[in-house]
Design an enzyme around this catalytic site. Structure first.
Site, PDB file in Angstrom:
ATOM      1  N   ASN A  93      27.836  45.124  69.802  1.00 59.65           N
ATOM      2  CA  ASN A  93      27.893  44.235  68.637  1.00 59.65           C
ATOM      3  C   ASN A  93      27.841  44.988  67.311  1.00 59.65           C
ATOM      4  O   ASN A  93      28.353  44.504  66.309  1.00 59.65           O
ATOM      5  CB  ASN A  93      26.727  43.239  68.704  1.00 59.65           C
ATOM      6  CG  ASN A  93      26.504  42.533  67.390  1.00 59.65           C
ATOM      7  OD1 ASN A  93      27.288  41.679  66.984  1.00 59.65           O
ATOM      8  ND2 ASN A  93      25.435  42.909  66.691  1.00 59.65           N
ATOM      9  N   TYR A 160      38.601  48.619  58.918  1.00 61.26           N
ATOM     10  CA  TYR A 160      38.034  47.572  59.765  1.00 61.26           C
ATOM     11  C   TYR A 160      39.084  46.999  60.720  1.00 61.26           C
ATOM     12  O   TYR A 160      38.824  46.855  61.925  1.00 61.26           O
ATOM     13  CB  TYR A 160      37.457  46.467  58.883  1.00 61.26           C
ATOM     14  CG  TYR A 160      36.651  45.436  59.626  1.00 61.26           C
ATOM     15  CD1 TYR A 160      35.425  45.764  60.197  1.00 61.26           C
ATOM     16  CD2 TYR A 160      37.105  44.124  59.747  1.00 61.26           C
ATOM     17  CE1 TYR A 160      34.675  44.808  60.871  1.00 61.26           C
ATOM     18  CE2 TYR A 160      36.357  43.167  60.413  1.00 61.26           C
ATOM     19  CZ  TYR A 160      35.146  43.509  60.982  1.00 61.26           C
ATOM     20  OH  TYR A 160      34.408  42.566  61.653  1.00 61.26           O
ATOM     21  N   LYS A 164      38.908  47.520  64.914  1.00 63.86           N
ATOM     22  CA  LYS A 164      38.825  46.352  65.792  1.00 63.86           C
ATOM     23  C   LYS A 164      40.065  46.247  66.682  1.00 63.86           C
ATOM     24  O   LYS A 164      39.963  45.845  67.846  1.00 63.86           O
ATOM     25  CB  LYS A 164      38.644  45.083  64.961  1.00 63.86           C
ATOM     26  CG  LYS A 164      37.290  45.002  64.256  1.00 63.86           C
ATOM     27  CD  LYS A 164      36.135  45.088  65.230  1.00 63.86           C
ATOM     28  CE  LYS A 164      34.794  44.916  64.549  1.00 63.86           C
ATOM     29  NZ  LYS A 164      33.649  45.004  65.502  1.00 63.86           N
ATOM     30  N   THR A 197      26.768  35.836  57.751  1.00 59.84           N
ATOM     31  CA  THR A 197      25.869  36.984  57.865  1.00 59.84           C
ATOM     32  C   THR A 197      25.943  37.820  56.599  1.00 59.84           C
ATOM     33  O   THR A 197      26.677  37.515  55.655  1.00 59.84           O
ATOM     34  CB  THR A 197      26.269  37.866  59.063  1.00 59.84           C
ATOM     35  OG1 THR A 197      27.580  38.402  58.826  1.00 59.84           O
ATOM     36  CG2 THR A 197      26.275  37.067  60.361  1.00 59.84           C
TER      37      THR A 197
END
Length: 256
Positions: A93, A160, A164, A197
């Site tokens: 995670n 990013y 991913k 978040t």
């Protein structure tokens, strides 16, 4: 009390990782949580519930630089009853968003750290996990927390999006490899949706100049369209434990 489930969670101290860990605090479960900082509230909650939770403070960028993933995974598993557990899980995670901005403006050292945390760490930890458990006939599952950004490009998120996408394709390869083994593991790379978040706060503070899609994410926050970490974690754990886990190696929890 016999341990039936052993789960390792990276990036467990806050946000989605914290919510995932809370969902896993159940009887007969044993957890190993990794993060740069301890979460004392989680440790206290585990103690209250009588769940064994081991906390390991680790910067994953430093782990990949030292090349010690193999020994590190052995150490993590040695703290658990994984040899006799019926279910063994690894949830990768941990992740970071910075650097945000055009690829031409990103400092090389920032890109290197980003790749170490978002891509190298889950790759080497997954590989070490598979090696250490390959002899076991238990139900072994790896969940990679991916992102829609790995499947759709965003200006300002080159690192990013790239990491991913790499995590997704790594998972495709591992699925093919594990399907041919007598005690192969299941794997899925799962996009959890847009979650409320600290990462979203970072996006909103970036500004349109660095991140052209900035306004869209601000609107999602202002209209209450972000998913709460607890809700996303509930869906992710339900999927992790479902018989269909891994059938679709590239998944989006919003479609499940």
């Amino acid at each position: 009390m016999a341990i039936t489930h052993v789960t390792i969670v990276t990036g467990a101290s806050r946000g989605l990782g914290e919510a995932l860990t809370q969902r896993l605090l159940a009887p007969n479960h044993q957890l190993v949580c990794l993060a740069r900082k301890r979460n004392e509230a989680l440790l206290q909650q585990a103690a209250t519930l009588g769940v064994q939770l081991t906390w390991v403070e680790q910067d994953l960028a430093e782990l990949t630089e030292s090349g010690g993933a193999e020994a590190f995974m052995k150490e993590l598993l040695s703290r658990t009853a994984y040899q006799s557990a019926a279910h063994i899980r690894l949830i990768n995670n941990a992740g970071m968003l910075d650097p945000i901005g055009a690829a031409s403006s990103n400092a090389s050292e920032d890109v290197a750290r980003h790749i170490a945390v978002n891509l190298t760490a889950p790759l080497v930890l997954s590989a070490a996990f598979l090696r250490e458990t390959e002899h076991l006939s238990s139900d072994k599952r790896l969940m990679q927390i991916s992102s829609g950004a790995g499947r759709h490009p965003y200006a300002g998120w080159s690192a990013y999006c790239a990491t991913k996408a790499g995590l997704d394709h790594f998972s495709r390869c591992v699925k093919l490899e594990q399907e041919g083994l007598p005690h192969g593991a299941r794997i899925a790379s799962v996009a959890p949706g847009v979650i409320d978040t600290a990462m979203q706060a970072t996006i909103r503070s970036a500004g349109e100049e660095r991140f052209p899609s900035h306004a869209r994410f601000v609107e999602m926050y202002e209209t209450g369209s972000l998913t709460l970490p607890q809700e996303a974690a509930g869906k992710l754990i339900a999927y992790l434990e479902d018989d269909r886990f891994g059938e679709e190696v590239i998944a989006d929890i919003r479609n499940w």
